[in-house]
Design a protein around this motif. Structure first.
Motif, mmCIF file in Angstrom:
data_model
loop_
_atom_site.group_PDB
_atom_site.id
_atom_site.type_symbol
_atom_site.label_atom_id
_atom_site.label_comp_id
_atom_site.label_asym_id
_atom_site.label_seq_id
_atom_site.Cartn_x
_atom_site.Cartn_y
_atom_site.Cartn_z
ATOM 1 N N LEU A 65 32.852 44.105 41.237
ATOM 2 C CA LEU A 65 32.912 43.321 39.997
ATOM 3 C C LEU A 65 34.071 43.790 39.116
ATOM 4 C CD1 LEU A 65 31.723 41.237 38.074
ATOM 5 C CD2 LEU A 65 30.041 42.917 37.335
ATOM 6 N N VAL A 66 34.229 45.101 39.016
ATOM 7 C CA VAL A 66 35.316 45.642 38.197
ATOM 8 C C VAL A 66 36.654 45.178 38.771
ATOM 9 C CG1 VAL A 66 36.475 47.753 37.432
ATOM 10 C CG2 VAL A 66 33.987 47.604 37.357
ATOM 11 N N ASP A 67 36.792 45.223 40.096
ATOM 12 C CA ASP A 67 38.028 44.735 40.738
ATOM 13 C C ASP A 67 38.338 43.304 40.326
ATOM 14 O OD1 ASP A 67 38.460 47.010 42.064
ATOM 15 O OD2 ASP A 67 37.933 46.249 44.075
ATOM 16 N N LYS A 68 37.322 42.452 40.418
ATOM 17 C CA LYS A 68 37.524 41.040 40.098
ATOM 18 C C LYS A 68 37.873 40.883 38.622
ATOM 19 C CE LYS A 68 36.255 39.288 44.128
ATOM 20 N NZ LYS A 68 36.127 40.586 44.798
ATOM 21 N N ALA A 69 37.163 41.630 37.803
ATOM 22 C CA ALA A 69 37.384 41.508 36.358
ATOM 23 C C ALA A 69 38.806 41.942 36.002
ATOM 24 C CB ALA A 69 36.355 42.352 35.600
ATOM 25 N N VAL A 70 39.235 43.067 36.551
ATOM 26 C CA VAL A 70 40.571 43.582 36.244
ATOM 27 C C VAL A 70 41.624 42.603 36.767
ATOM 28 C CG1 VAL A 70 42.204 45.469 36.702
ATOM 29 C CG2 VAL A 70 39.815 45.990 36.139
ATOM 30 N N ALA A 71 41.406 42.093 37.980
ATOM 31 C CA ALA A 71 42.362 41.133 38.543
ATOM 32 C C ALA A 71 42.428 39.873 37.687
ATOM 33 C CB ALA A 71 41.963 40.779 39.976
ATOM 34 N N SER A 72 41.290 39.464 37.152
ATOM 35 C CA SER A 72 41.274 38.229 36.349
ATOM 36 C C SER A 72 42.109 38.372 35.083
ATOM 37 C CB SER A 72 39.839 37.844 35.976
ATOM 38 O OG SER A 72 39.365 38.671 34.935
ATOM 39 N N GLU A 73 42.397 39.605 34.717
ATOM 40 C CA GLU A 73 43.211 39.850 33.524
ATOM 41 C C GLU A 73 44.596 40.345 33.920
ATOM 42 O OE1 GLU A 73 42.030 39.859 29.937
ATOM 43 O OE2 GLU A 73 40.734 38.389 30.904
ATOM 44 N N ASP A 106 47.422 47.655 32.889
ATOM 45 C CA ASP A 106 46.823 48.947 32.550
ATOM 46 C C ASP A 106 45.706 48.762 31.533
ATOM 47 O OD1 ASP A 106 48.406 50.218 34.299
ATOM 48 O OD2 ASP A 106 49.847 50.993 32.806
ATOM 49 N N ASP A 107 45.963 47.853 30.604
ATOM 50 C CA ASP A 107 44.936 47.580 29.590
ATOM 51 C C ASP A 107 43.662 47.063 30.259
ATOM 52 O OD1 ASP A 107 43.776 46.779 26.987
ATOM 53 O OD2 ASP A 107 44.177 44.743 27.721
ATOM 54 N N ALA A 108 43.852 46.166 31.231
ATOM 55 C CA ALA A 108 42.685 45.610 31.922
ATOM 56 C C ALA A 108 41.942 46.692 32.692
ATOM 57 C CB ALA A 108 43.119 44.491 32.852
ATOM 58 N N LYS A 109 42.727 47.599 33.320
ATOM 59 C CA LYS A 109 42.087 48.677 34.092
ATOM 60 C C LYS A 109 41.269 49.571 33.160
ATOM 61 C CE LYS A 109 45.491 48.942 37.748
ATOM 62 N NZ LYS A 109 46.882 49.349 37.841
ATOM 63 N N ARG A 110 41.839 49.823 32.000
ATOM 64 C CA ARG A 110 41.156 50.688 31.040
ATOM 65 C C ARG A 110 39.854 50.029 30.563
ATOM 66 N NH1 ARG A 110 43.057 51.762 25.369
ATOM 67 N NH2 ARG A 110 41.799 53.575 24.818
ATOM 68 N N ARG A 111 39.966 48.735 30.328
ATOM 69 C CA ARG A 111 38.758 48.017 29.901
ATOM 70 C C ARG A 111 37.739 47.952 31.028
ATOM 71 N NH1 ARG A 111 39.936 42.675 28.747
ATOM 72 N NH2 ARG A 111 42.156 42.784 29.188
ATOM 73 N N GLY A 112 38.261 47.790 32.264
ATOM 74 C CA GLY A 112 37.373 47.722 33.423
ATOM 75 C C GLY A 112 36.585 49.019 33.581
#
Ligand SMILES: Nc1ncnc2c1ncn2[C@@H]1O[C@H](COP(=O)(O)OP(=O)(O)O)[C@@H](O)[C@H]1O
Ligand SMILES: CC(C)(COP(=O)(O)O)[C@@H](O)C(=O)NCCC(=O)O
Ligand SMILES: [Mn+2]
Length: 939
Positions: A585-593, A597-603
């Protein structure tokens, strides 16, 4: 490829594959037509290689701000309100130019020990960076909602009274005193700080009034403490579903309170001191008793005797204590024997601290742990006993205990419950409140005139548990987390804490207590949770527009969840499923953004936050109210939104929609070649088969890695042989097509609760909707006078916010419009239903200009979850449901995890493929990928 079961071969496979390989991420400047006919322009994407952002924005859902954010009515400044766009439109967007962005109310209860603060806010925090904020605004403006998007939330915070400055700083940092609008200045210009008046109760409202004026420039409007306690308790008991619970021998159980049978009751508020109030109605009460031996006594005496530095430390000590070393037991007096003649066992405490006199021990010779436990037991038991006596005095059966002395502490509650149960011989019942210490503050908050809070009903309140609430640092309250960045930093700093809380905590087995006393505390728990997390109080979202689904046969008895998570094995299983799904899920979420780096941090922060919730709930499943699988799945979506992942599966959904739409014409052509009976079966098979495209199921996601979409679709269709594991198809067919030449009574309005994007909705549910539309239209033509026949309307019900790969109401009109290009039935129905531009001719009321076509409409369900709790749906859905006589619930989340056992006033068809082995075994005694086709006549 293999054809549809028993029917001509459908050559859609090649197209599928071709399309899969040739999907172009088209970032074209595209117009999105929302249901109200508003056109929202997408922007040219300046970042073409960045995950299709421009195109996606068009399809993007409203932000989390638009769900459950419909606003507390009195908060709105309606001055100079204007309709945006065409005022002839149905449900036009209304602009409120004078509505300030972030208004707050707050109220205080300043007690002898603690300050309780309740505040209202419209926004979560101005956390999103400028780019996202812009997107959020754009999307919100283009929203299809029929009311202004404004939301309200109630937050609960506490401080030690001795640290009043922290409270003042908190108010300043959140600017609560500036944002608030006093009822007297309602609709006025910006509130004048000099005249600001805030509501407060408790002794400190008097004691510290000058300080508040000096530090914040606000005057305090003092509200009577007892009035506030009662108002707060009545509100909670009426408006919050899982507010009151019993706690006996370590077992917590929520109590369903019947609003019409709430009064009279005894309210016992255990703060520093104790008040006992007989409550007969709203504002009708009498303080009948009290005791000065209360929370202050435990904390004060405990501090002196143990040298503890904090209340929590004292409470924590008690968990390792053994009261028998200091309490004098019946057995100590009777030489180890029971005093059975009067029903006292040897283990019953005869005299609290009684051993301290005979042992010739000094204070230092006693373990602080034992002292703390003995003291806690003495005070809790005494309060329980006095409460019982007062209940007896007035013939009251129910006693609700509030106040922060309780602190959600198992041993305290067990002791009080035991005393009440024992002395009343089971006639009276002790109950506790989740918002235990906030009764007074809530009451003070409600005393602002025109707030409308007291009108709110259970279904209009949604409790959420953002990271800012239960886990905000500090001992008593968290840092005022101003924005998302601060929240993420805070999460990062607490890595250690995070891993500590993510480690599964075994649940203590419920112990037993002996007759008349406690040999050892039955439910002390492992370690005491930090004060903030132990509050178990989330943020209350006030959503006046939510309604109970009107077609529920018995709303009072309705339980959305099918699986009982109070079964420990079940709980453990689903926790494991959710934990294991997290990395993907985190992979998909980060990819969707865009994988930034910001997305990874949020993920990362999201994963940590959700794991923390899971660990917390594993430790105490009822911590956030009664727990069901639907709550867990929704919590996950909320948690994603909290970290600004607004649509983790957006590109997957888009890709699958495109692929499916391309093969839809072939499927429709083949269906049209069939006779009515074969077609109906094929359609239902199609729905079941296509329900396999579910990115929430571990097994299905594994499948997607092994083959192409078409391989899976093929496999799924091939497995469709009847009988299905639950198979009421014959009944349904008879209802739809009649038998022995008898024409059946046609349905007037069908609600189709759709599930996943892609094949599921496009190749499964849309063709089924089309069949209903066709039948309706044909009937009309046959009968000529459609009014005699009744109007058939087909309504697609979809999520308001994204959840996994579920299609949203925002996305559906585009999908239908695309499908309509290749299908006359759909085109005319979509036009009649207002789904196509400039074709707003019909309304849900049934008024129509074109009799020859049955309208197809889309409504949002009010949810952002893969499941649906039908006690809280959008007003749009509730009004669409009013004349419906058929509902079709599709998918595992909506038809199995929730609503499998729900009964409706109209006919219901529940269709789903079971994509989880354990669920298949438990629910239908079957295997993974088995199907359910359950048809139920109206109840
Ligand atoms: N963190 C804490 N600090 C101090 N007291 C606490 C704390 N948590 C719970 N308590 C208990 O709660 C009592 C105060 O309860 P509360 O309902 O706030 O009453 P009051 O309005 O008299 O302050 C304290 O006397 C103590 O027994
Ligand atoms: C989240 C879901 C309910 C969605 O299913 P759907 O409603 O799309 O059929 C389902 O994917 C689910 O229960 N998943 C967890 C179980 C598992 O991974 O086996
Ligand atoms: Mn789904």
């Amino acid at each position: 490829m293999a054809g549809l079961t028993g029917h001509p071969v459908l050559e859609i496979g090649d197209k599928f594959e071709e399309l899969q390989n040739n999907i172009i991420n088209n970032n074209k400047n595209k117009e999105v037509i929302d249901k109200a006919g508003l056109v929202v322009k997408g922007e040219e994407n300046s970042n073409n290689n960045n995950n299709n952002q421009g195109g996606e924005r068009d399809m993007a859902p409203p932000t989390s701000n638009s769900l459950h954010r419909s606003g507390s009515r009195p908060q709105l400044d309606l001055s100079k309100a204007a309709i945006q766009g065409n005022s002839e439109e149905r449900d036009p967007t209304i602009l409120l130019p004078n509505q300030s962005d972030d208004i707050s109310h707050f109220a205080l209860d300043i007690g002898g020990s603690l300050i309780k603060l309740v505040y209202f806010s419209r926004h979560e925090g101005q956390s999103i960076d400028d780019k996202r904020k812009k997107t959020v605004k754009e999307i919100s403006n283009g929203s299809r909602r029929s009311y202004p998007i404004l939301g309200g939330r109630l937050h609960f915070v506490k401080f030690e009274t001795s640290k009043l400055n922290e409270c003042l700083d908190f108010i300043s940092s959140k600017q609560l005193h500036n944002g608030r609008i006093d009822s007297h200045y309602w609709n006025s210009e910006a509130p004048n700080k000099e005249n600001a008046v805030i509501k407060a109760t408790g002794g400190g409202a008097y004691k510290f009034a000058d300080l508040f004026k000096e530090r914040l420039g606000v005057s305090i409007d003092k509200e009577d403490e007892m009035d506030c306690l009662v108002a707060g308790a009545n509100f909670l008991l009426k408006a919050i579903r899982h507010e009151a619970f019993t706690h006996m021998e370590g077992h917590k159980e929520f109590v369903q309170i019947d609003h019409n049978d709430l009064f009279p009751y005894l309210l016992v508020n255990v703060g520093s001191g104790v008040s006992m109030i007989k409550v007969d109605g709203d504002g009708k009460f009498q303080r009948v008793s009290g005791t000065n031996v209360g929370g202050g006594t435990y904390w004060g005496l405990g501090r002196l005797l143990t040298k503890c530095n904090s209340f929590d430390e004292l409470l924590e000590l008690s968990q390792r204590g053994d009261n028998r070393t200091i309490d004098m037991l019946v057995g100590d007096i009777y030489g180890g024997m029971d005093y059975s003649k009067i029903g006292l066992s040897a283990s019953t405490i005869a005299s609290s601290f009684g051993k301290a006199i005979s042992d010739k021990k000094e204070l230092e010779d006693h373990r602080p742990e034992d002292i703390s436990l003995s003291l806690l037991r003495m005070i809790s038991y005494n309060i329980g006993q006095i409460s019982y006596l007062n209940a007896l005095r007035f013939g009251l059966k129910r006693i609700f205990f509030g106040g922060f002395f309780i602190r959600g502490h198992a041993y305290t509650m067990d002791t009080i419950s035991f005393a009440v149960h024992f002395w009343s011989q089971g006639q009276a019942q002790a109950m506790f409140l989740r918002h235990e210490g906030f009764l007074g503050a809530l009451g003070a908050f409600m005393s602002y005139e025109k707030l409308g809070l007291d009108d709110l009903m259970v279904h209009q309140l949604v409790e959420r548990f953002p990271m800012g609430a239960p886990y905000t640092g500090g001992k008593i309250h968290g840092p005022p987390l101003g924005n998302l960045n601060e929240k993420i930093s805070w999460m990062e700093k607490f890595v250690l804490k995070g891993t500590e809380i993510t480690a599964p905590v075994p649940m203590a087995p419920p112990g037993t207590t002996g007759l008349g006393g406690f040999e050892v505390p039955s439910s002390k728990g492992g370690t005491l949770r930090s004060d903030a997390s132990a509050l178990n109080v989330g943020v209350l979202h006030l959503v006046p527009t939510l309604e109970v689904f009107p077609l529920l046969a018995n709303p009072k008895m309705y339980e959305p969840n099918t699986i009982d998570l109070s079964d420990h094995c079940e709980l453990e299983y689903w926790f494991t499923v959710l934990s294991e799904h997290l990395p993907d899920l985190v992979d998909k979420a980060v990819a969707s953004e865009g994988g930034t780096d910001d997305a990874k941090r949020r993920g990362d922060a999201f994963a940590r936050a959700f794991s923390a919730h899971l660990a917390r709930l594993m430790e105490e499943p009822a911590a956030y109210g009664k727990l069901g699988l639907a709550n867990l799945l929704e919590l996950r979506e909320e948690c994603l939104r909290e970290f600004q992942f607004l649509d983790a599966y957006r590109s997957i959904k888009q890709r699958e929609n495109e692929v499916s739409l391309a093969v839809l014409p072939d499927l429709l052509m083949e269906l049209d070649r069939m006779d009515e009976e074969a077609r109906l079966l094929t359609l239902i098979e199609g729905v079941l088969a296509a329900n396999i495209f579910d990115w929430g199921s571990r097994a299905c996601v594994d499948l997607y890695h092994k083959g192409t979409i078409i391989d899976i679709y093929r496999m799924s269709r091939n497995k469709m042989q009847r009988p299905w594991r639950v198979d009421d198809f014959d009944l349904f067919r008879e209802r739809m097509l009649g038998s022995e030449g008898k024409k059946p009574r046609p349905h007037k309005r069908a609600l189709l609760f759709v599930d996943n994007s892609g094949a599921d909705v496009v190749l499964g549910m849309l063709p089924l909707a089309r069949e209903l539309l066709r039948r309706g239209t044909e009937m009309m033509v046959v009968l000529y006078k459609c009014d005699n026949f009744g109007t058939l309307i087909v309504v697609l019900v979809a999520n308001s916010l994204p959840a996994l790969n579920d299609v949203t109401a925002m996305e559906l009109p585009d999908i239908v419009a695309e499908a309509a290009k290749h299908c006359d039935i759909l085109r005319r129905a979509a036009e009649a239903g207002g789904l196509l531009v400039d074709a707003m001719t019909n309304t849900l009321d049934g008024s129509k200009e074109n009799c020859s076509s049955v309208p197809l409409m889309v409504v949002e369900n009010g949810c952002g979850s893969p499941c649906i709790d039908l006690r809280q749906v959008s007003s749009e859905l509730a009004s669409a449901a009013k004349h419906a006589d058929l509902i079709i619930l599709e998918g595992m989340g909506r038809a199995l995890h929730t609503n499998f056992n729900a009964r409706f006033k109209c006919e219901a068809l529940k269709l789903a493929m079971v994509k989880n082995q354990r669920l298949a075994e438990k629910l239908i005694k079957g295997e993974i990928y088995d199907c359910v086709c359950r048809y139920e006549p109206a109840s």
